[in-house]
Enzyme design. Structure first.
Site, PDB file in Angstrom:
ATOM      1  N   SER A 144      -5.471   3.004   9.388  1.00 29.26           N
ATOM      2  CA  SER A 144      -4.934   1.894  10.175  1.00 29.26           C
ATOM      3  C   SER A 144      -5.618   1.895  11.527  1.00 29.26           C
ATOM      4  O   SER A 144      -6.154   2.922  11.976  1.00 29.26           O
ATOM      5  CB  SER A 144      -3.426   2.066  10.354  1.00 29.26           C
ATOM      6  OG  SER A 144      -2.918   1.213  11.357  1.00 29.26           O
ATOM      7  N   TYR A 157       3.330   7.593  12.308  1.00 29.56           N
ATOM      8  CA  TYR A 157       2.402   6.715  11.591  1.00 29.56           C
ATOM      9  C   TYR A 157       0.981   6.899  12.117  1.00 29.56           C
ATOM     10  O   TYR A 157       0.035   7.114  11.344  1.00 29.56           O
ATOM     11  CB  TYR A 157       2.845   5.263  11.742  1.00 29.56           C
ATOM     12  CG  TYR A 157       1.969   4.273  11.007  1.00 29.56           C
ATOM     13  CD1 TYR A 157       1.997   4.199   9.619  1.00 29.56           C
ATOM     14  CD2 TYR A 157       1.137   3.408  11.704  1.00 29.56           C
ATOM     15  CE1 TYR A 157       1.204   3.287   8.939  1.00 29.56           C
ATOM     16  CE2 TYR A 157       0.344   2.495  11.039  1.00 29.56           C
ATOM     17  CZ  TYR A 157       0.384   2.437   9.657  1.00 29.56           C
ATOM     18  OH  TYR A 157      -0.417   1.541   8.986  1.00 29.56           O
TER      19      TYR A 157
END
Length: 258
Positions: A144, A157
């Site tokens: 990401s 995350y």
């Protein structure tokens, strides 16, 4: 272009989700036999059924990738049914936690490390050695932009997505002489049909999405298909000399612009 996947088996973790299901569908369109692996049986089956209805070949497989023994048994079953995994897309992950460090809950951190990072390790460990033995394989880790640049309130995350970059580069080194490539995709936010909305209309739907679109040089957000098309290419014969790379699907948001 023929990506040469007609005799390949692709395993996509989190294959029933938004990005994962699109990955599965595009890989199937390119001729791969697809294993849709997900902890959610209904989502996995829905994705597999859709592929079959479109003329592709797919199997819905339920597995909790945090359960190492279950992963080993599941991969062995996949190997018996398909002959082995040629393409692995480590896509499964959690992205729902948001809190500043002083409020970030330890059990959420542990959960996200277990799924996003250790889960990817569990599955890769079961398929990577066989790829090397056969002399062909593709591993794609779904990172990401948060793994590149951090994410405010997204400690677990961002950390796990950053770790997937190092993990993927290590696999690239270890597989380089055995015909196995490993690459990492780092998308910005992808929002399906909302990506087609002009920013002024997007503001009426989601102000957060609109702010990201304004900060993107292309002035729009991405789609799941933008990610899946890159997955298919990196899985292909044509991408055989690309390994250890982090490829952004970002519309340029990672560029310095003013």
């Amino acid at each position: 272009m023929d990506f040469g996947l007609s005799d390949k088996t692709a395993l996509v973790t989190g294959g029933g989700g938004r990005i994962g299901s699109e990955d599965c569908e595009v890989l199937a369109e390119e001729g791969a036999e697809v294993v849709v692996l997900d902890v959610d049986e209904d989502q996995a089956q829905e994705t597999a059924d859709g592929i079959e209805e479109d003329g592709g070949t797919a199997h819905a497989v339920v597995c909790d990738i945090t359960d190492r023994d279950a992963v080993a048994d599941t991969v062995e079953g996949i190997r018996e049914e398909t002959g082995g995994v040629d393409i692995l897309v480590n896509n499964a992950g959690m992205v729902d936690a948001r809190a500043r460090m002083e409020d970030f809950e330890a059990d959420i951190w542990d959960r996200d490390v277990s799924i996003n990072l250790t889960g990817s390790y569990n599955v890769t460990r079961e398929v990577f050695p066989a790829m090397c033995d056969r002399g062909w394989g593709r591993v794609i880790n779904m990172s990401s932009m948060a793994g590149w640049q951090g994410g405010f309130g997204q400690a677990s995350y961002a950390a796990t997505k950053a770790a997937l970059i190092g993990f993927g580069k290590t696999l690239a080194l270890e597989g380089a002489q055995d015909g196995v490539t490993a690459n990492i995709i780092a998308p910005s936010i992808v929002v399906g049909a909302l990506a087609d909305l002009p920013i002024d209309q997007l503001e009426q739907v989601d102000e957060h999405f609109a702010r990201i679109a304004k900060a993107t040089p292309m002035r729009q957000l991405g789609t799941e298909g933008d990610v899946a098309n890159l997955v298919a290419y990196l899985s292909s014969e044509q991408a055989s000399y690309i390994t250890g790379q982090v490829v952004g699907v970002t519309g340029g948001i990672d560029l310095f612009s003013f």
